[in-house]
Design an enzyme around this catalytic site. Structure first.
Site, mmCIF file in Angstrom:
data_model
loop_
_atom_site.group_PDB
_atom_site.id
_atom_site.type_symbol
_atom_site.label_atom_id
_atom_site.label_comp_id
_atom_site.label_asym_id
_atom_site.label_seq_id
_atom_site.Cartn_x
_atom_site.Cartn_y
_atom_site.Cartn_z
ATOM 1 N N VAL A 107 -1.071 14.143 -10.194
ATOM 2 C CA VAL A 107 -2.522 14.049 -10.035
ATOM 3 C C VAL A 107 -3.167 15.265 -10.693
ATOM 4 O O VAL A 107 -2.754 16.399 -10.451
ATOM 5 C CB VAL A 107 -2.925 13.977 -8.552
ATOM 6 N N GLY A 114 3.989 13.883 -7.098
ATOM 7 C CA GLY A 114 4.800 13.118 -6.169
ATOM 8 C C GLY A 114 5.888 12.373 -6.910
ATOM 9 O O GLY A 114 6.105 12.576 -8.114
ATOM 10 N N GLY A 138 -1.389 18.098 -7.985
ATOM 11 C CA GLY A 138 -0.217 17.815 -7.172
ATOM 12 C C GLY A 138 0.717 16.861 -7.884
ATOM 13 O O GLY A 138 0.364 16.264 -8.906
ATOM 14 N N ASP A 169 1.122 5.466 5.798
ATOM 15 C CA ASP A 169 1.509 6.873 5.603
ATOM 16 C C ASP A 169 0.366 7.798 6.010
ATOM 17 O O ASP A 169 0.021 8.735 5.286
ATOM 18 C CB ASP A 169 1.924 7.118 4.152
ATOM 19 N N LYS A 188 -4.654 10.177 -11.415
ATOM 20 C CA LYS A 188 -3.235 10.055 -11.101
ATOM 21 C C LYS A 188 -2.545 9.367 -12.276
ATOM 22 O O LYS A 188 -2.920 8.257 -12.666
ATOM 23 C CB LYS A 188 -3.037 9.245 -9.820
ATOM 24 N N MET A 220 6.026 9.300 -7.762
ATOM 25 C CA MET A 220 5.576 8.294 -8.716
ATOM 26 C C MET A 220 4.721 8.846 -9.841
ATOM 27 O O MET A 220 4.508 8.175 -10.855
ATOM 28 C CB MET A 220 4.790 7.193 -7.995
#
Length: 374
Positions: A101, A96, A94, A210, A116, A98
């Site tokens: 991963v 994101g 995945g 979150d 990550k 920042m």
């Protein structure tokens, strides 16, 4: 044509990456892939070593040799692009804002992990590097069966990375997308397990900020694990957290106080977001629906959602009441601690099943079974 070296798991990971690239570049159709997999399965049934999927695709004429070579070069390029000492990166799981991963193996222990890697353009940004390292340090303080475990953090070849426990299962959001609402017993147990995680985090003066179905991983054994502490706030640190005063969180599950951008949010914001996630699990729908995130956030600030029992007749009054209390606008009207909501969910689960909620830790499961037999 050479098959990728390694174990059966390596072959399957390589095939998945191979297919993903071919589909993304419109080289193959899903029907062609299904046909090739059917041939592969029949070969295996005959007791013959299975051919790599790529070989079958080329033999069937679904792919040209030049296309096969292009895909293989793409895979090699991906694997060369990011190198972390001590880890072998297998595929991207995945991405994101920042970082990215990856599924990886930890070379020293030969185990699967998730790594990550901070986005390269952020490596020289002290604020983001600090935030990334902070996430790792907070994760390292938490040791709980319902929280993804931090394994390692460091810098390799000018890349900051965080190695975490790998959960070989879907997120709750993926489960909801596949099947709609969950059975009440299953949804209650997941919410209960995340309440356990929040209780542990609260004991360490940490709030998540979150909580959402996409940040809840499911293991093959049915254990729910809270992940992605990128927006965590350390209540024990006077310096606070990242981006204070801004509306951090995910619109569909955000608390009213976070939607307003309040600085002094506490653990009750996580109780609200867990309530919104629980709502989604039992109804198959988020509390407020709109294609405009701003409209959703305003609804979280001002409106109460339709009661879960009015959206799904299978939901009992007690479950609906608990969820609606978690979703109260004023934090003072919600459950006041993770322990309080945990006890409610434990009573709810026991009432529905006639059994206490199972422990997430296998050792504690054994102890609980022995205790019940006495």
């Amino acid at each position: 044509m050479n098959n990728p070296a390694g174990s059966e798991a390596d072959r399957k990971e390589h095939e998945k990456l191979y297919v993903d690239i071919a589909i993304k570049n419109e080289m193959l159709t899903f029907d062609q892939i299904a046909d090739a997999r059917d041939i592969q399965f029949k070969i295996q049934e005959l007791g013959i070593n299975p051919k790599h999927l790529a070989e079958i695709l080329v033999e069937k004429g679904y792919l040209e040799l030049s296309q096969d070579e292009k895909i293989r070069k793409h895979i090699e390029k991906l694997r060369r692009a990011t190198r972390i000492k001590g880890y072998t990166l297998l595929k991207k799981l995945g991405q994101g804002s920042m970082g990215t991963v990856y599924l990886a193996t930890q070379d020293s222990l030969d185990r699967m992990v998730a790594v990550k890697v901070l986005a390269p353009f952020l490596n020289k940004n002290e604020h983001f590097v600090s935030r990334f390292i902070k996430e790792a340090k907070i994760l390292a303080r938490l040791n709980h069966p319902n929280i993804v475990q931090c394994i390692d953090v460091g810098k390799s070849e000018n890349q900051y990375y965080l190695a975490m426990e790998f959960c070989d299962g879907p997120t709750v959001l993926e489960v909801l997308k596949r099947g709609g609402s969950m059975a009440l017993e299953r949804a209650t147990l997941i919410a209960l397990q995340i309440a356990r995680a929040l209780e542990h985090a609260y004991e360490h003066s940490i709030i998540h900020r979150d909580i959402k179905p996409d940040n809840i991983m499911m293991t093959p054994g049915g254990v729910a694990k809270l992940c992605d502490l990128g927006l965590v706030k350390d209540l024990g640190n006077s310096a606070g957290s990242t981006d204070e005063g801004s509306a951090l969180g995910t619109p569909n599950y955000i608390s009213p106080e976070q939607a307003r951008g309040e600085e002094n949010v506490d653990h009750r914001t996580d109780i609200y977001s867990l309530g919104a996630s629980f709502y989604h699990m039992v109804t198959g729908r988020v509390p407020f629906e709109s294609s405009n995130p701003a409209v959703v956030m305003v609804s979280h600030i001002n409106d109460m959602p339709i009661a879960p029992k009015d959206r799904n007749p299978a939901i009992d009054n007690e479950t609906s009441r608990i969820i609606m209390k978690m979703l109260r606008k004023n934090p003072a009207d919600r459950h006041q601690s993770p322990t309080e909501i945990l006890r409610e969910l434990e009573r709810l689960y026991a009432k529905r099943t006639g059994e206490p909620a199972p422990e997430s830790d296998p050792v504690l499961q054994i102890r609980a079974r022995k205790k019940r037999r006495r």
